[in-house]
Design a protein around this motif. Sequence first.
Motif, mmCIF file in Angstrom:
data_model
loop_
_atom_site.group_PDB
_atom_site.id
_atom_site.type_symbol
_atom_site.label_atom_id
_atom_site.label_comp_id
_atom_site.label_asym_id
_atom_site.label_seq_id
_atom_site.Cartn_x
_atom_site.Cartn_y
_atom_site.Cartn_z
ATOM 1 N N GLY A 13 16.685 5.970 -5.406
ATOM 2 C CA GLY A 13 16.185 7.114 -4.656
ATOM 3 C C GLY A 13 14.750 6.911 -4.190
ATOM 4 N N LYS A 14 13.902 6.425 -5.091
ATOM 5 C CA LYS A 14 12.510 6.176 -4.719
ATOM 6 C C LYS A 14 12.406 5.068 -3.677
ATOM 7 C CE LYS A 14 10.028 7.617 -8.912
ATOM 8 N NZ LYS A 14 8.833 8.170 -8.278
ATOM 9 N N PHE A 15 13.207 4.025 -3.871
ATOM 10 C CA PHE A 15 13.171 2.898 -2.925
ATOM 11 C C PHE A 15 13.614 3.348 -1.534
ATOM 12 C CE2 PHE A 15 15.600 -0.514 -0.849
ATOM 13 C CZ PHE A 15 14.595 -1.461 -0.683
ATOM 14 N N VAL A 16 14.721 4.068 -1.473
ATOM 15 C CA VAL A 16 15.244 4.517 -0.170
ATOM 16 C C VAL A 16 14.230 5.425 0.534
ATOM 17 C CG1 VAL A 16 17.003 5.981 0.908
ATOM 18 C CG2 VAL A 16 17.670 4.255 -0.770
ATOM 19 N N ALA A 17 13.575 6.309 -0.220
ATOM 20 C CA ALA A 17 12.603 7.222 0.387
ATOM 21 C C ALA A 17 11.444 6.457 1.018
ATOM 22 C CB ALA A 17 12.086 8.192 -0.673
ATOM 23 N N CYS A 18 10.897 5.496 0.271
ATOM 24 C CA CYS A 18 9.757 4.743 0.799
ATOM 25 C C CYS A 18 10.184 3.838 1.949
ATOM 26 C CB CYS A 18 9.122 3.909 -0.333
ATOM 27 S SG CYS A 18 7.505 3.264 0.097
ATOM 28 N N VAL B 95 8.154 -2.230 -5.673
ATOM 29 C CA VAL B 95 8.780 -1.317 -6.645
ATOM 30 C C VAL B 95 8.785 -1.971 -8.027
ATOM 31 C CG1 VAL B 95 10.962 -0.240 -7.307
ATOM 32 C CG2 VAL B 95 10.178 -0.085 -4.955
ATOM 33 N N MET B 96 9.116 -3.256 -8.054
ATOM 34 C CA MET B 96 9.161 -3.981 -9.329
ATOM 35 C C MET B 96 7.779 -4.056 -9.981
ATOM 36 S SD MET B 96 10.381 -7.930 -9.931
ATOM 37 C CE MET B 96 9.053 -8.577 -8.895
ATOM 38 N N THR B 97 6.759 -4.418 -9.200
ATOM 39 C CA THR B 97 5.415 -4.540 -9.779
ATOM 40 C C THR B 97 4.845 -3.172 -10.140
ATOM 41 O OG1 THR B 97 4.352 -4.467 -7.590
ATOM 42 C CG2 THR B 97 4.950 -6.638 -8.465
ATOM 43 N N SER B 98 5.259 -2.136 -9.406
ATOM 44 C CA SER B 98 4.776 -0.788 -9.713
ATOM 45 C C SER B 98 5.301 -0.306 -11.063
ATOM 46 C CB SER B 98 5.213 0.179 -8.601
ATOM 47 O OG SER B 98 4.776 1.476 -8.865
ATOM 48 N N ALA B 99 6.518 -0.759 -11.421
ATOM 49 C CA ALA B 99 7.077 -0.370 -12.720
ATOM 50 C C ALA B 99 6.411 -1.113 -13.869
ATOM 51 C CB ALA B 99 8.582 -0.638 -12.733
ATOM 52 N N MET B 100 5.750 -2.228 -13.557
ATOM 53 C CA MET B 100 5.156 -3.055 -14.606
ATOM 54 C C MET B 100 3.820 -2.527 -15.114
ATOM 55 S SD MET B 100 5.847 -6.874 -13.110
ATOM 56 C CE MET B 100 7.493 -7.579 -12.972
ATOM 57 N N ALA C 34 0.832 -1.206 0.000
ATOM 58 C CA ALA C 34 0.000 0.000 0.000
ATOM 59 C C ALA C 34 0.870 1.262 0.000
ATOM 60 C CB ALA C 34 -0.916 0.004 1.223
ATOM 61 N N ALA C 35 2.014 1.194 0.677
ATOM 62 C CA ALA C 35 2.902 2.362 0.734
ATOM 63 C C ALA C 35 3.690 2.547 -0.558
ATOM 64 C CB ALA C 35 3.863 2.219 1.918
ATOM 65 N N GLY C 36 4.004 1.447 -1.239
ATOM 66 C CA GLY C 36 4.897 1.551 -2.391
ATOM 67 C C GLY C 36 4.267 1.412 -3.755
ATOM 68 N N MET C 37 2.981 1.113 -3.820
ATOM 69 C CA MET C 37 2.353 0.810 -5.115
ATOM 70 C C MET C 37 2.347 1.993 -6.079
ATOM 71 S SD MET C 37 -1.628 0.603 -3.958
ATOM 72 C CE MET C 37 -2.497 2.037 -3.292
ATOM 73 N N ARG C 38 2.440 3.225 -5.554
ATOM 74 C CA ARG C 38 2.356 4.405 -6.405
ATOM 75 C C ARG C 38 3.705 4.823 -6.991
ATOM 76 N NH1 ARG C 38 4.782 8.253 -3.668
ATOM 77 N NH2 ARG C 38 4.248 9.869 -5.168
ATOM 78 N N LEU C 39 4.804 4.237 -6.498
ATOM 79 C CA LEU C 39 6.131 4.770 -6.810
ATOM 80 C C LEU C 39 6.370 4.967 -8.309
ATOM 81 C CD1 LEU C 39 8.363 2.906 -4.197
ATOM 82 C CD2 LEU C 39 7.859 5.348 -4.312
ATOM 83 N N TRP C 40 6.107 3.932 -9.112
ATOM 84 C CA TRP C 40 6.295 4.053 -10.555
ATOM 85 C C TRP C 40 4.962 4.079 -11.297
ATOM 86 C CZ3 TRP C 40 10.646 5.789 -12.296
ATOM 87 C CH2 TRP C 40 11.818 5.549 -11.578
ATOM 88 N N THR D 21 13.450 -4.135 -11.828
ATOM 89 C CA THR D 21 12.794 -2.841 -12.082
ATOM 90 C C THR D 21 13.540 -2.053 -13.150
ATOM 91 O OG1 THR D 21 12.082 -2.771 -9.765
ATOM 92 C CG2 THR D 21 11.978 -0.714 -10.997
ATOM 93 N N SER D 22 14.866 -2.073 -13.074
ATOM 94 C CA SER D 22 15.653 -1.335 -14.070
ATOM 95 C C SER D 22 15.471 -1.944 -15.456
ATOM 96 C CB SER D 22 17.137 -1.330 -13.681
ATOM 97 O OG SER D 22 17.714 -2.611 -13.857
ATOM 98 N N VAL D 23 15.327 -3.269 -15.524
ATOM 99 C CA VAL D 23 15.090 -3.921 -16.824
ATOM 100 C C VAL D 23 13.743 -3.480 -17.396
ATOM 101 C CG1 VAL D 23 14.703 -6.144 -17.957
ATOM 102 C CG2 VAL D 23 16.532 -5.908 -16.269
ATOM 103 N N VAL D 24 12.720 -3.422 -16.541
ATOM 104 C CA VAL D 24 11.390 -2.993 -16.988
ATOM 105 C C VAL D 24 11.435 -1.550 -17.492
ATOM 106 C CG1 VAL D 24 9.031 -2.518 -16.232
ATOM 107 C CG2 VAL D 24 10.190 -4.585 -15.439
#
Length: 248
Positions: free
Chosen positions: A102-107, A155-160, A71-77, A238-241
Amino acid sequence: MSESLRNVWTIAKRELVGYFNSPVAYVFIVIFLLLNGFFTFMLGNYFLRGEANLNAFLMWHPWLYLFLVPAAGMRLWAEERRVGTLELLLTMPIAAWQAILGKFVACWAFIALALFLTFPVVITTMYLGDPDVGMMWTGYLGSVLLAGAYLSVTVMTSAMTRNQVISFILSVVICFFLILAGWEPVTDLMVRWAPEWLVSTVASFSVMPHFAGFQRGVVDIRDLLFFGSVITFCLFATSVVLRGLRAA
């Protein structure tokens, strides 16, 4: 500070400030603290246990984080993709890995702050008994690493996807597997029909045995490597996506 770290810090600071510019962050922290209190004192029977430790508090974290961290990280990407700012971000003079980190560390820092605010449980435990302070520290360390592993999956699923709900559901499913794979009732069922090597292999993907070591006050390098590997793999994925999206 190198330019790379400065870029990571700039992204992390922007994200962290963004959290507290929204009432959602405060609502999240209140819900986080209420659920922790309810599970610890009501379901965990904290006062009836007669134990001066944090077991009644920490034992619920793999399950609480299953929903709270996505719930906290789903919006990141997903949010960047939805509003169309992802392309702008990726064309800035920063590497994709710097933005991801940067986004990961912040969350992660935001979740760690919410966890820190559970300190009254520690104070209560120290007031009521004579707990092992080192065990409490390792318990918190394990909890932070557990949240980091779940967050990296999110983070990975948010980028997808550009849909936050889909990101949330995918994260919950993957994290649920990371729990069930090594959960004792599940492994007990598996040993009835699966060979031992298969049960051990599946269980090795679970966060449960690795988190249990921290709860017992043991900091094992293998547990640290496990959580570090999960975080590194998911951030790399995430970087690959994102590279795929940039090339599209």
